[in-house]
Design a protein around this motif. Structure first.
Motif, PDB file in Angstrom:
ATOM      1  N   GLY A 198       0.822  -1.211   0.000  1.00 47.40           N
ATOM      2  CA  GLY A 198       0.000   0.000   0.000  1.00 47.40           C
ATOM      3  C   GLY A 198       0.853   1.257   0.000  1.00 47.40           C
ATOM      4  O   GLY A 198       2.076   1.190   0.147  1.00 47.40           O
ATOM      5  N   ALA A 199       0.193   2.381  -0.166  1.00 45.69           N
ATOM      6  CA  ALA A 199       0.892   3.671  -0.184  1.00 45.69           C
ATOM      7  C   ALA A 199       1.418   3.993   1.214  1.00 45.69           C
ATOM      8  O   ALA A 199       0.819   3.607   2.204  1.00 45.69           O
ATOM      9  N   PRO A 200       2.551   4.695   1.298  1.00 48.26           N
ATOM     10  CA  PRO A 200       3.055   5.094   2.620  1.00 48.26           C
ATOM     11  C   PRO A 200       2.092   6.084   3.276  1.00 48.26           C
ATOM     12  O   PRO A 200       1.353   6.775   2.574  1.00 48.26           O
ATOM     13  N   ARG A 201       2.077   6.131   4.599  1.00 50.92           N
ATOM     14  CA  ARG A 201       1.244   7.104   5.313  1.00 50.92           C
ATOM     15  C   ARG A 201       2.117   8.244   5.814  1.00 50.92           C
ATOM     16  O   ARG A 201       3.170   8.012   6.377  1.00 50.92           O
ATOM     17  N   ILE A 202       1.651   9.467   5.585  1.00 58.81           N
ATOM     18  CA  ILE A 202       2.388  10.636   6.074  1.00 58.81           C
ATOM     19  C   ILE A 202       1.636  11.190   7.267  1.00 58.81           C
ATOM     20  O   ILE A 202       0.424  11.363   7.203  1.00 58.81           O
ATOM     21  N   SER A 203       2.339  11.471   8.345  1.00 57.03           N
ATOM     22  CA  SER A 203       1.687  12.222   9.409  1.00 57.03           C
ATOM     23  C   SER A 203       2.235  13.642   9.391  1.00 57.03           C
ATOM     24  O   SER A 203       3.384  13.881   9.019  1.00 57.03           O
ATOM     25  N   ILE A 204       1.370  14.575   9.767  1.00 53.31           N
ATOM     26  CA  ILE A 204       1.752  15.989   9.805  1.00 53.31           C
ATOM     27  C   ILE A 204       1.354  16.512  11.178  1.00 53.31           C
ATOM     28  O   ILE A 204       0.274  16.207  11.673  1.00 53.31           O
ATOM     29  N   PHE A 205       2.242  17.249  11.818  1.00 56.99           N
ATOM     30  CA  PHE A 205       1.932  17.750  13.153  1.00 56.99           C
ATOM     31  C   PHE A 205       2.775  18.979  13.461  1.00 56.99           C
ATOM     32  O   PHE A 205       3.772  19.242  12.793  1.00 56.99           O
ATOM     33  N   LEU A 206       2.329  19.731  14.456  1.00 58.00           N
ATOM     34  CA  LEU A 206       3.046  20.914  14.913  1.00 58.00           C
ATOM     35  C   LEU A 206       3.921  20.562  16.098  1.00 58.00           C
ATOM     36  O   LEU A 206       3.498  19.824  16.978  1.00 58.00           O
ATOM     37  N   ASN A 254      13.439   7.755  -0.573  1.00 61.21           N
ATOM     38  CA  ASN A 254      14.254   8.976  -0.621  1.00 61.21           C
ATOM     39  C   ASN A 254      13.660  10.044  -1.517  1.00 61.21           C
ATOM     40  O   ASN A 254      14.376  10.790  -2.162  1.00 61.21           O
ATOM     41  N   GLY A 255      12.328  10.097  -1.556  1.00 58.22           N
ATOM     42  CA  GLY A 255      11.684  11.117  -2.391  1.00 58.22           C
ATOM     43  C   GLY A 255      11.674  12.467  -1.700  1.00 58.22           C
ATOM     44  O   GLY A 255      12.467  12.721  -0.797  1.00 58.22           O
ATOM     45  N   ASN A 256      10.769  13.320  -2.136  1.00 56.85           N
ATOM     46  CA  ASN A 256      10.664  14.671  -1.580  1.00 56.85           C
ATOM     47  C   ASN A 256       9.318  14.899  -0.928  1.00 56.85           C
ATOM     48  O   ASN A 256       8.302  14.363  -1.378  1.00 56.85           O
ATOM     49  N   PHE A 257       9.325  15.725   0.106  1.00 56.87           N
ATOM     50  CA  PHE A 257       8.080  16.217   0.673  1.00 56.87           C
ATOM     51  C   PHE A 257       7.814  17.594   0.083  1.00 56.87           C
ATOM     52  O   PHE A 257       8.718  18.421  -0.001  1.00 56.87           O
ATOM     53  N   CYS A 313       1.101  17.838   3.539  1.00 56.72           N
ATOM     54  CA  CYS A 313       2.340  17.406   2.894  1.00 56.72           C
ATOM     55  C   CYS A 313       2.013  16.370   1.843  1.00 56.72           C
ATOM     56  O   CYS A 313       1.187  15.485   2.078  1.00 56.72           O
ATOM     57  N   HIS A 314       2.685  16.482   0.709  1.00 56.03           N
ATOM     58  CA  HIS A 314       2.626  15.428  -0.302  1.00 56.03           C
ATOM     59  C   HIS A 314       4.008  14.798  -0.360  1.00 56.03           C
ATOM     60  O   HIS A 314       5.009  15.495  -0.217  1.00 56.03           O
ATOM     61  N   TYR A 315       4.040  13.494  -0.568  1.00 60.72           N
ATOM     62  CA  TYR A 315       5.317  12.803  -0.719  1.00 60.72           C
ATOM     63  C   TYR A 315       5.439  12.374  -2.176  1.00 60.72           C
ATOM     64  O   TYR A 315       4.543  11.728  -2.722  1.00 60.72           O
ATOM     65  N   LEU A 316       6.539  12.781  -2.825  1.00 62.22           N
ATOM     66  CA  LEU A 316       6.734  12.492  -4.243  1.00 62.22           C
ATOM     67  C   LEU A 316       8.017  11.710  -4.472  1.00 62.22           C
ATOM     68  O   LEU A 316       9.026  11.958  -3.802  1.00 62.22           O
ATOM     69  N   VAL A 358       3.065  11.665  -7.088  1.00 59.09           N
ATOM     70  CA  VAL A 358       2.636  11.823  -5.689  1.00 59.09           C
ATOM     71  C   VAL A 358       2.227  10.453  -5.170  1.00 59.09           C
ATOM     72  O   VAL A 358       1.289   9.842  -5.677  1.00 59.09           O
ATOM     73  N   LEU A 359       2.955   9.954  -4.173  1.00 54.81           N
ATOM     74  CA  LEU A 359       2.651   8.626  -3.626  1.00 54.81           C
ATOM     75  C   LEU A 359       1.757   8.700  -2.393  1.00 54.81           C
ATOM     76  O   LEU A 359       1.095   7.731  -2.055  1.00 54.81           O
ATOM     77  N   ALA A 360       1.768   9.834  -1.698  1.00 56.36           N
ATOM     78  CA  ALA A 360       0.946   9.948  -0.490  1.00 56.36           C
ATOM     79  C   ALA A 360       0.697  11.406  -0.156  1.00 56.36           C
ATOM     80  O   ALA A 360       1.495  12.277  -0.490  1.00 56.36           O
TER      81      ALA A 360
END
Length: 184
Positions: A1-9, A31-34, A70-73, A78-80
């Motif tokens: 499955g696609a990777p999961r990105i978490s975003i937080f402060l 090793n992609g980019n955010f 955030c998008h991960y590429l 765009v993977l996630a």
């Protein structure tokens, strides 16, 4: 499955004008980019260090308010995408509440834990933040408590709380000191 990105402060909470915080994007990715977006507009590509990328907001202004994600590429693909993180910049007029936890800072997995957020002013509501989580838990006005039953290892971490009053506008308190919960 696609990777999961978490975003937080980090640190979490409402930011006063002139204050600072860091938006963190975290992912067990390659090793992609955010790429950071605000209100649907691309802001910038973030450099990755380890499994996370960070974007600092210093000397915050009302222009920094908005919903970030955030998008991960990898290459142009765009993977996630992360959930949206709402960033609020507003005046802080009230002293910070005090956060405590029962039965204590160190508990066994499966235990029941109660967080208690105490304010010196009558509050309309409070939020409980766990560092690394996008969403805050809402503490209701009737009880400034938040109960976790059957805590797991993942519930361990750094917590803080923040309260507000409506009068007639919303006024925020500072964020409480942090508290570490260890689940063994």
């Amino acid at each position: 499955g696609a990777p999961r990105i978490s975003i937080f402060l980090k640190p979490p909470g409402v930011i006063p004008p002139g204050g600072s915080t860091t938006i963190c994007c975290s992912c067990q990715c390659g090793n992609g980019n955010f790429v950071l977006y605000k209100d649907g507009h691309q802001l910038r590509t973030l450099k990755q260090s380890g499994s996370r990328a960070e974007f600092s907001i210093s000397n915050a202004t009302y222009k920094d308010k908005g919903t970030y994600n955030c998008h991960y590429l990898e290459g142009d693909t765009v993977l996630a995408r992360s959930d949206g993180l709402d960033v609020i910049v507003t005046g802080i007029h009230l002293p910070g509440p005090k956060l405590s936890v029962l039965p204590g800072h160190e508990v066994i997995a499966g235990a029941e834990v109660t967080f208690h957020c105490t304010t010196t002013h009558p509050s309309t509501g409070c939020f409980l933040y766990q560092e690394g989580q996008t969403r805050a838990q809402i503490l209701s006005r009737e009880q400034d408590d938040y109960n976790y039953s059957h805590v797991q290892k993942g519930d361990g971490g750094r917590y803080s709380c923040q309260c507000y009053i409506k009068n007639p506008l919303i006024e925020w308190s500072a964020v409480s000191k942090t508290l570490d919960l260890v689940v063994t």
